[in-house]
Enzyme design. Structure first.
Site: not given
Length: 88
Positions: A14-16
């Site tokens: 769950l990066h940007l």
């Protein structure tokens, strides 16, 4: 209150970008939306909180929806997570 255990399947966790998709999806609903990962409980409507949690691919999370439209929120958000949040 509804809860469901899900696995993060998108390759980068769950990066940007996927955190933004998740938060924007959660914001469409009136109910409270939380993600539990280990000992952390995160407000899913905050992209910064979701990113700061550092949730990696393959992690098991619990999605919690509590409020008037919780069933619709659970269905929509869990489908988004299971489909990779636009990354698969």
């Amino acid at each position: 209150m509804l809860s469901k255990t899900l696995k993060v399947v998108n390759p980068s966790g769950l990066h940007l970008r996927p955190a933004g998709v998740l938060s924007q999806t959660a914001m469409k609903f009136k109910c409270d939306v939380f993600i539990e990962c280990g000992e952390k409980r995160i407000i899913a409507k905050s992209v910064l909180n979701v990113m700061a949690a550092g949730i990696k691919t393959g992690a098991e999370i619990t999605l919690i929806c509590d409020g008037e439209d919780e069933a619709a929120a659970m269905d929509t958000i869990s489908k988004a997570i299971e489909s990779g949040l636009g990354e698969m």
